[in-house]
Scaffold this motif. Structure first.
Motif, PDB file in Angstrom:
ATOM      1  N   GLY A 148     -18.887  25.672  26.536  1.00  0.00           N
ATOM      2  CA  GLY A 148     -18.617  24.386  27.161  1.00  0.00           C
ATOM      3  C   GLY A 148     -19.110  24.333  28.596  1.00  0.00           C
ATOM      4  N   PHE A 149     -19.356  23.111  29.054  1.00  0.00           N
ATOM      5  CA  PHE A 149     -19.732  22.863  30.447  1.00  0.00           C
ATOM      6  C   PHE A 149     -19.020  21.598  30.887  1.00  0.00           C
ATOM      7  CE2 PHE A 149     -22.157  20.739  33.726  1.00  0.00           C
ATOM      8  CZ  PHE A 149     -22.502  21.769  34.597  1.00  0.00           C
ATOM      9  N   ILE A 150     -18.310  21.667  32.015  1.00  0.00           N
ATOM     10  CA  ILE A 150     -17.648  20.496  32.579  1.00  0.00           C
ATOM     11  C   ILE A 150     -18.143  20.295  34.005  1.00  0.00           C
ATOM     12  CG2 ILE A 150     -15.444  19.502  33.317  1.00  0.00           C
ATOM     13  CD1 ILE A 150     -14.131  20.882  30.949  1.00  0.00           C
ATOM     14  N   GLY A 151     -18.823  19.170  34.217  1.00  0.00           N
ATOM     15  CA  GLY A 151     -19.366  18.856  35.537  1.00  0.00           C
ATOM     16  C   GLY A 151     -18.557  17.765  36.208  1.00  0.00           C
ATOM     17  N   GLY A 152     -18.777  17.580  37.491  1.00  0.00           N
ATOM     18  CA  GLY A 152     -18.060  16.538  38.218  1.00  0.00           C
ATOM     19  C   GLY A 152     -18.625  15.159  37.920  1.00  0.00           C
ATOM     20  N   ILE A 153     -19.878  14.932  38.347  1.00  0.00           N
ATOM     21  CA  ILE A 153     -20.567  13.655  38.147  1.00  0.00           C
ATOM     22  C   ILE A 153     -21.929  13.927  37.520  1.00  0.00           C
ATOM     23  CG2 ILE A 153     -21.498  11.598  39.295  1.00  0.00           C
ATOM     24  CD1 ILE A 153     -19.483  11.985  41.513  1.00  0.00           C
ATOM     25  N   ASP A 154     -22.386  13.025  36.681  1.00  0.00           N
ATOM     26  CA  ASP A 154     -23.679  13.187  36.009  1.00  0.00           C
ATOM     27  C   ASP A 154     -24.810  12.834  36.974  1.00  0.00           C
ATOM     28  OD1 ASP A 154     -25.759  13.488  34.296  1.00  0.00           O
ATOM     29  OD2 ASP A 154     -25.155  11.926  32.890  1.00  0.00           O
ATOM     30  N   ILE A 155     -25.214  13.832  37.760  1.00  0.00           N
ATOM     31  CA  ILE A 155     -26.306  13.677  38.720  1.00  0.00           C
ATOM     32  C   ILE A 155     -27.264  14.857  38.546  1.00  0.00           C
ATOM     33  CG2 ILE A 155     -25.017  12.359  40.453  1.00  0.00           C
ATOM     34  CD1 ILE A 155     -24.437  15.008  41.865  1.00  0.00           C
ATOM     35  N   PRO A 156     -28.486  14.756  39.056  1.00  0.00           N
ATOM     36  CA  PRO A 156     -29.463  15.836  38.890  1.00  0.00           C
ATOM     37  C   PRO A 156     -28.963  17.216  39.307  1.00  0.00           C
ATOM     38  CG  PRO A 156     -30.581  13.888  39.667  1.00  0.00           C
ATOM     39  CD  PRO A 156     -29.115  13.565  39.691  1.00  0.00           C
ATOM     40  N   LEU A 157     -28.195  17.303  40.387  1.00  0.00           N
ATOM     41  CA  LEU A 157     -27.676  18.591  40.838  1.00  0.00           C
ATOM     42  C   LEU A 157     -26.806  19.238  39.762  1.00  0.00           C
ATOM     43  CD1 LEU A 157     -27.059  20.790  42.964  1.00  0.00           C
ATOM     44  CD2 LEU A 157     -25.206  19.315  43.798  1.00  0.00           C
ATOM     45  N   ILE A 158     -25.887  18.478  39.199  1.00  0.00           N
ATOM     46  CA  ILE A 158     -24.985  19.027  38.182  1.00  0.00           C
ATOM     47  C   ILE A 158     -25.745  19.317  36.887  1.00  0.00           C
ATOM     48  CG2 ILE A 158     -22.877  18.633  36.863  1.00  0.00           C
ATOM     49  CD1 ILE A 158     -22.543  19.110  39.920  1.00  0.00           C
ATOM     50  N   ARG A 159     -26.720  18.504  36.566  1.00  0.00           N
ATOM     51  CA  ARG A 159     -27.549  18.778  35.395  1.00  0.00           C
ATOM     52  C   ARG A 159     -28.355  20.069  35.575  1.00  0.00           C
ATOM     53  NH1 ARG A 159     -28.688  15.221  31.279  1.00  0.00           N
ATOM     54  NH2 ARG A 159     -27.565  13.227  31.345  1.00  0.00           N
ATOM     55  N   THR A 160     -28.661  20.391  36.814  1.00  0.00           N
ATOM     56  CA  THR A 160     -29.381  21.636  37.092  1.00  0.00           C
ATOM     57  C   THR A 160     -28.524  22.841  36.729  1.00  0.00           C
ATOM     58  OG1 THR A 160     -30.679  20.611  38.855  1.00  0.00           O
ATOM     59  CG2 THR A 160     -30.500  23.001  38.906  1.00  0.00           C
ATOM     60  N   PHE A 161     -27.241  22.795  37.103  1.00  0.00           N
ATOM     61  CA  PHE A 161     -26.306  23.844  36.699  1.00  0.00           C
ATOM     62  C   PHE A 161     -26.261  23.943  35.175  1.00  0.00           C
ATOM     63  CE2 PHE A 161     -24.361  23.213  40.932  1.00  0.00           C
ATOM     64  CZ  PHE A 161     -23.951  24.488  41.268  1.00  0.00           C
ATOM     65  N   ALA A 162     -26.074  22.790  34.529  1.00  0.00           N
ATOM     66  CA  ALA A 162     -25.914  22.748  33.075  1.00  0.00           C
ATOM     67  C   ALA A 162     -27.156  23.255  32.361  1.00  0.00           C
ATOM     68  CB  ALA A 162     -25.602  21.323  32.627  1.00  0.00           C
ATOM     69  N   CYS A 163     -28.320  22.880  32.860  1.00  0.00           N
ATOM     70  CA  CYS A 163     -29.576  23.290  32.229  1.00  0.00           C
ATOM     71  C   CYS A 163     -29.801  24.790  32.371  1.00  0.00           C
ATOM     72  CB  CYS A 163     -30.737  22.510  32.841  1.00  0.00           C
ATOM     73  SG  CYS A 163     -32.327  22.848  32.071  1.00  0.00           S
ATOM     74  N   GLY A 164     -29.538  25.330  33.538  1.00  0.00           N
ATOM     75  CA  GLY A 164     -29.682  26.772  33.739  1.00  0.00           C
ATOM     76  C   GLY A 164     -28.723  27.540  32.849  1.00  0.00           C
ATOM     77  N   TYR A 165     -27.506  27.023  32.740  1.00  0.00           N
ATOM     78  CA  TYR A 165     -26.468  27.628  31.891  1.00  0.00           C
ATOM     79  C   TYR A 165     -26.922  27.653  30.433  1.00  0.00           C
ATOM     80  CZ  TYR A 165     -21.685  27.933  29.829  1.00  0.00           C
ATOM     81  OH  TYR A 165     -20.545  28.274  29.130  1.00  0.00           O
ATOM     82  N   ALA A 166     -27.472  26.535  29.971  1.00  0.00           N
ATOM     83  CA  ALA A 166     -27.929  26.448  28.580  1.00  0.00           C
ATOM     84  C   ALA A 166     -29.095  27.395  28.316  1.00  0.00           C
ATOM     85  CB  ALA A 166     -28.337  25.008  28.257  1.00  0.00           C
ATOM     86  N   GLN A 167     -30.004  27.513  29.284  1.00  0.00           N
ATOM     87  CA  GLN A 167     -31.136  28.425  29.113  1.00  0.00           C
ATOM     88  C   GLN A 167     -30.668  29.874  28.999  1.00  0.00           C
ATOM     89  OE1 GLN A 167     -34.724  27.445  31.752  1.00  0.00           O
ATOM     90  NE2 GLN A 167     -33.218  25.972  32.508  1.00  0.00           N
ATOM     91  N   GLY A 168     -29.701  30.245  29.842  1.00  0.00           N
ATOM     92  CA  GLY A 168     -29.153  31.590  29.779  1.00  0.00           C
ATOM     93  C   GLY A 168     -28.410  31.836  28.485  1.00  0.00           C
ATOM     94  N   ALA A 169     -27.677  30.808  28.025  1.00  0.00           N
ATOM     95  CA  ALA A 169     -26.917  30.928  26.787  1.00  0.00           C
ATOM     96  C   ALA A 169     -27.836  31.176  25.594  1.00  0.00           C
ATOM     97  CB  ALA A 169     -26.092  29.664  26.552  1.00  0.00           C
ATOM     98  N   LYS A 170     -28.936  30.440  25.531  1.00  0.00           N
ATOM     99  CA  LYS A 170     -29.888  30.608  24.433  1.00  0.00           C
ATOM    100  C   LYS A 170     -30.561  31.976  24.481  1.00  0.00           C
ATOM    101  CE  LYS A 170     -29.634  26.688  22.180  1.00  0.00           C
ATOM    102  NZ  LYS A 170     -29.202  26.645  20.750  1.00  0.00           N
ATOM    103  N   ALA A 171     -30.745  32.495  25.696  1.00  0.00           N
ATOM    104  CA  ALA A 171     -31.322  33.837  25.834  1.00  0.00           C
ATOM    105  C   ALA A 171     -30.340  34.888  25.321  1.00  0.00           C
ATOM    106  CB  ALA A 171     -31.675  34.114  27.291  1.00  0.00           C
ATOM    107  N   GLY A 172     -29.049  34.606  25.507  1.00  0.00           N
ATOM    108  CA  GLY A 172     -28.021  35.537  25.058  1.00  0.00           C
ATOM    109  C   GLY A 172     -27.807  35.482  23.561  1.00  0.00           C
ATOM    110  N   ASN A 173     -27.929  34.274  23.003  1.00  0.00           N
ATOM    111  CA  ASN A 173     -27.780  34.098  21.562  1.00  0.00           C
ATOM    112  C   ASN A 173     -28.458  32.787  21.169  1.00  0.00           C
ATOM    113  OD1 ASN A 173     -26.653  33.333  18.905  1.00  0.00           O
ATOM    114  ND2 ASN A 173     -25.312  35.088  19.213  1.00  0.00           N
ATOM    115  N   ALA A 174     -29.486  32.885  20.351  1.00  0.00           N
ATOM    116  CA  ALA A 174     -30.269  31.704  19.969  1.00  0.00           C
ATOM    117  C   ALA A 174     -29.423  30.644  19.263  1.00  0.00           C
ATOM    118  CB  ALA A 174     -31.430  32.121  19.077  1.00  0.00           C
ATOM    119  N   LYS A 175     -28.278  31.053  18.681  1.00  0.00           N
ATOM    120  CA  LYS A 175     -27.425  30.118  17.969  1.00  0.00           C
ATOM    121  C   LYS A 175     -26.359  29.481  18.863  1.00  0.00           C
ATOM    122  CE  LYS A 175     -27.948  32.461  13.495  1.00  0.00           C
ATOM    123  NZ  LYS A 175     -27.237  33.124  12.370  1.00  0.00           N
ATOM    124  N   ALA A 176     -26.345  29.850  20.125  1.00  0.00           N
ATOM    125  CA  ALA A 176     -25.340  29.307  21.040  1.00  0.00           C
ATOM    126  C   ALA A 176     -25.506  27.796  21.191  1.00  0.00           C
ATOM    127  CB  ALA A 176     -25.457  29.976  22.401  1.00  0.00           C
TER     128      ALA A 176
END
Length: 331
Positions: A148-176
């Motif tokens: 899960g990811f919970i951000g404050g407001i849907d803005i580019p800065l918060i999407r940057t956190f979310a996108c980096g998180y998702a990239q790392g998650a997929k690297a850890g497990n392709a099914k994540a």
């Protein structure tokens, strides 16, 4: 806050500062989250406090509860001829741009935003790099592979956190799989722990077992809910591992404290310069947190993979996509 009240507050702060005439006059303006948000603003406060302890030079601190008030607060401080005013948060970008132009002799430090002017030092972070590391750890620690990811407001800065998180998650497990929610759309979204907790509860009920909270004070509700449900959470900005030992997998640390400390020291030493800078893993701007509070949750395998990825990002072998630059997330 009325203008008269604001003026009295500033006067009182100057009286309590107690700095000598030779010392630089320094100020810091927190955003709506407040200096004790246990996150972004608090990191800035701790950097300023460390500077004060090392130099015995005080600083003025004020909170701007809205974008409109930020401009009023900054202008009021600038009229006092401060040497440097540190503005904490992207929400103050427009105010800094306007006031810095009106007061060219006053230096401004803008954290997480960018504003033009020789008297402005804009400092941005490579949040995607630190978020990649905690996403990798999350995917490896998760049993359900639902993150899960919970951000404050849907803005580019918060999407940057979310996108980096998702990239790392997929690297850890392709099914994540990563579920994302935002707390709100106004400045109040950074200080609503009840909503942060509600969103976390909903994600946990859908099978998520690790949540990355990037929502300022609202994230406190997410971390608490993880503790109540016996799930895992990831802190942000400050090292939040100590808040709920046993359920805090790690924290994505953003060293606002070091930026504040260094900038104040540069003003003191006469070496301060304006411009734009980006702080990533290589520069010590972001990182993940491993300490006694989360040591038992980080297995040797997770630690090995995260440290290897950290080195590869620094060496340029892993390129983490910055959502703001790409205007898109590959995951």
């Amino acid at each position: 806050m009325k203008l008269t009240q604001f003026s009295l507050t500033i006067a009182a702060l100057f009286i309590t500062a107690g700095a000598s005439a030779a010392d630089p006059k320094l100020g810091i303006v927190y955003d709506a989250g407040g200096k004790f948000d246990k996150s972004f603003n608090q990191s800035a406060y701790e950097g300023a406090q460390r500077f004060k302890k090392d130099t015995n030079i005080s600083f003025i601190e004020v909170q701007a509860s809205s974008d409109t008030q930020a401009e009023q607060v900054l202008r009021g401080l600038a009229r006092k001829n401060l040497d440097l005013i540190a503005s904490i948060g992207f929400a103050q970008s427009q105010a800094v741009q306007k006031v810095a132009k009106e007061f060219p002799k006053v230096k401004f430090l803008l954290i997480d935003g960018s504003a033009p002017g020789d008297n402005v030092n804009s400092v941005l972070f490579k949040e995607e790099e630190g978020s990649y590391l905690v996403g990798l750890a999350a995917a490896m620690a998760s049993k359900s592979k639902k993150l899960g990811f919970i951000g404050g407001i849907d803005i580019p800065l918060i999407r940057t956190f979310a996108c980096g998180y998702a990239q790392g998650a997929k690297a850890g497990n392709a099914k994540a799989d990563v579920t994302q929610n935002m707390v709100g759309s106004t400045s109040g979204a950074w200080n609503d722990p009840a909503k942060g907790g509600e969103l976390a509860r909903s994600q946990f009920e859908r099978g998520v077992d690790v949540i990355f909270a990037v929502a300022g004070g609202s994230g406190m509700g997410t971390l608490q809910m993880a503790k109540e449900k016996g799930k895992l959470a990831i802190g942000v900005d400050s090292n939040q591992n100590h808040l709920y030992p046993g359920t805090m997998l790690t924290s994505m640390v953003k060293h606002v404290d070091n930026v504040i400390y260094d900038s104040f020291m540069q003003v003191k030493n006469g070496t301060w310069k304006g411009g734009v800078s980006y702080k990533g893993l290589k520069d010590g701007g972001v990182d993940w947190a491993l300490d006694a509070d989360n040591r038992k949750l980080i297995t040797p395998e997770i630690e090995k993979r995260v440290l290897a990825a950290r080195k590869d990002i620094i060496d340029g072998k892993i390129k983490v996509v910055d959502y703001r630059a790409a205007n898109n997330c590959p995951i």
